[in-house]
Design a protein around this motif. Sequence first.
Motif, PDB file in Angstrom:
ATOM      1  N   ALA A   1       0.830  -1.201   0.000  1.00 33.76           N
ATOM      2  CA  ALA A   1       0.000   0.000   0.000  1.00 33.76           C
ATOM      3  C   ALA A   1       0.871   1.261   0.000  1.00 33.76           C
ATOM      4  O   ALA A   1       0.445   2.314  -0.484  1.00 33.76           O
ATOM      5  CB  ALA A   1      -0.929   0.002   1.217  1.00 33.76           C
ATOM      6  N   LEU A   2       2.076   1.152   0.513  1.00 33.92           N
ATOM      7  CA  LEU A   2       2.978   2.306   0.607  1.00 33.92           C
ATOM      8  C   LEU A   2       3.976   2.402  -0.541  1.00 33.92           C
ATOM      9  O   LEU A   2       4.348   3.501  -0.945  1.00 33.92           O
ATOM     10  CB  LEU A   2       3.735   2.261   1.941  1.00 33.92           C
ATOM     11  CG  LEU A   2       2.862   2.373   3.197  1.00 33.92           C
ATOM     12  CD1 LEU A   2       3.669   2.050   4.433  1.00 33.92           C
ATOM     13  CD2 LEU A   2       2.254   3.765   3.283  1.00 33.92           C
ATOM     14  N   VAL A   3       4.449   1.252  -1.046  1.00 29.12           N
ATOM     15  CA  VAL A   3       5.483   1.278  -2.090  1.00 29.12           C
ATOM     16  C   VAL A   3       5.103   0.517  -3.351  1.00 29.12           C
ATOM     17  O   VAL A   3       5.902   0.451  -4.291  1.00 29.12           O
ATOM     18  CB  VAL A   3       6.837   0.732  -1.556  1.00 29.12           C
ATOM     19  CG1 VAL A   3       7.358   1.563  -0.407  1.00 29.12           C
ATOM     20  CG2 VAL A   3       6.753  -0.743  -1.199  1.00 29.12           C
TER      21      VAL A   3
ATOM     22  N   CYS B   1      14.720   1.256   3.455  1.00 27.57           N
ATOM     23  CA  CYS B   1      13.546   1.959   2.955  1.00 27.57           C
ATOM     24  C   CYS B   1      14.011   3.343   2.526  1.00 27.57           C
ATOM     25  O   CYS B   1      14.774   3.991   3.250  1.00 27.57           O
ATOM     26  CB  CYS B   1      12.483   2.090   4.048  1.00 27.57           C
ATOM     27  SG  CYS B   1      12.017   0.516   4.784  1.00 27.57           S
TER      28      CYS B   1
ATOM     29  N   SER C   1      13.042   7.268   0.710  1.00 30.21           N
ATOM     30  CA  SER C   1      12.019   8.267   0.418  1.00 30.21           C
ATOM     31  C   SER C   1      12.686   9.584   0.041  1.00 30.21           C
ATOM     32  O   SER C   1      13.746   9.918   0.573  1.00 30.21           O
ATOM     33  CB  SER C   1      11.126   8.482   1.646  1.00 30.21           C
ATOM     34  OG  SER C   1      10.271   9.586   1.454  1.00 30.21           O
TER      35      SER C   1
ATOM     36  N   GLU D   1       7.243   9.705   5.896  1.00 35.90           N
ATOM     37  CA  GLU D   1       7.010   8.687   4.869  1.00 35.90           C
ATOM     38  C   GLU D   1       7.922   7.481   5.075  1.00 35.90           C
ATOM     39  O   GLU D   1       7.468   6.333   5.079  1.00 35.90           O
ATOM     40  CB  GLU D   1       7.197   9.249   3.466  1.00 35.90           C
ATOM     41  CG  GLU D   1       6.908   8.194   2.386  1.00 35.90           C
ATOM     42  CD  GLU D   1       6.973   8.758   0.990  1.00 35.90           C
ATOM     43  OE1 GLU D   1       5.921   8.806   0.335  1.00 35.90           O
ATOM     44  OE2 GLU D   1       8.084   9.156   0.555  1.00 35.90           O
TER      45      GLU D   1
ATOM     46  N   LEU E   1       6.875   5.462   8.069  1.00 34.92           N
ATOM     47  CA  LEU E   1       5.695   4.631   7.796  1.00 34.92           C
ATOM     48  C   LEU E   1       6.090   3.360   7.051  1.00 34.92           C
ATOM     49  O   LEU E   1       5.612   2.263   7.374  1.00 34.92           O
ATOM     50  CB  LEU E   1       4.658   5.411   6.996  1.00 34.92           C
ATOM     51  CG  LEU E   1       3.885   6.477   7.748  1.00 34.92           C
ATOM     52  CD1 LEU E   1       3.079   7.342   6.775  1.00 34.92           C
ATOM     53  CD2 LEU E   1       2.976   5.840   8.790  1.00 34.92           C
ATOM     54  N   VAL E   2       6.946   3.497   6.043  1.00 32.75           N
ATOM     55  CA  VAL E   2       7.390   2.326   5.285  1.00 32.75           C
ATOM     56  C   VAL E   2       8.170   1.376   6.192  1.00 32.75           C
ATOM     57  O   VAL E   2       7.942   0.169   6.179  1.00 32.75           O
ATOM     58  CB  VAL E   2       8.222   2.745   4.054  1.00 32.75           C
ATOM     59  CG1 VAL E   2       8.776   1.514   3.333  1.00 32.75           C
ATOM     60  CG2 VAL E   2       7.386   3.595   3.093  1.00 32.75           C
TER      61      VAL E   2
ATOM     62  N   ALA F   1       5.872  -0.549   8.379  1.00 35.18           N
ATOM     63  CA  ALA F   1       5.181  -1.605   7.636  1.00 35.18           C
ATOM     64  C   ALA F   1       6.097  -2.809   7.417  1.00 35.18           C
ATOM     65  O   ALA F   1       5.655  -3.964   7.515  1.00 35.18           O
ATOM     66  CB  ALA F   1       4.670  -1.065   6.302  1.00 35.18           C
TER      67      ALA F   1
END
Length: 131
Positions: free
Chosen positions: A23-25, A68, A70, A77, A80-81, A84
């Motif tokens: 949903a994020l990446v 991760c 960004s 951001e 959040l990744v 997850a």
Amino acid sequence: MDPVLELQAAILSRLKSQAGVTALVGQKIYDTPPVGATMPYISIGPGNYVTEDVDCVYGGEAMIQVDCWSDASVLSEVRLVAGAVRSALRGWEPSLATNAVVTFDHWRTDYIEDEQIRQASIRYTAIIEEP
């Protein structure tokens, strides 16, 4: 098969199958990101393997890093990744075809800012038994 390579493949597969991550990446989860990959995305970072053979049991301890990335102007951001990723791998017991994972644990997460890029470096340790 190399224990770290086999674990890495399992991690990539796991992350690509988890709705909270995708949903994020989306499916931007790479061994090595392609040139020009758009952020946010996840990639495999450095790792190592220390042999710890005992009697007739072969194996060792692996450290593997999941990164991760960004380019958002704020850290939220990438946080959040990273959250997850940790949720997707928490309590997960990787099943490997050749080697056997005895333990798989989150070790630490570091957040790094470098001008326009935000990074979360998530490290895991695993005890792996080899055939």
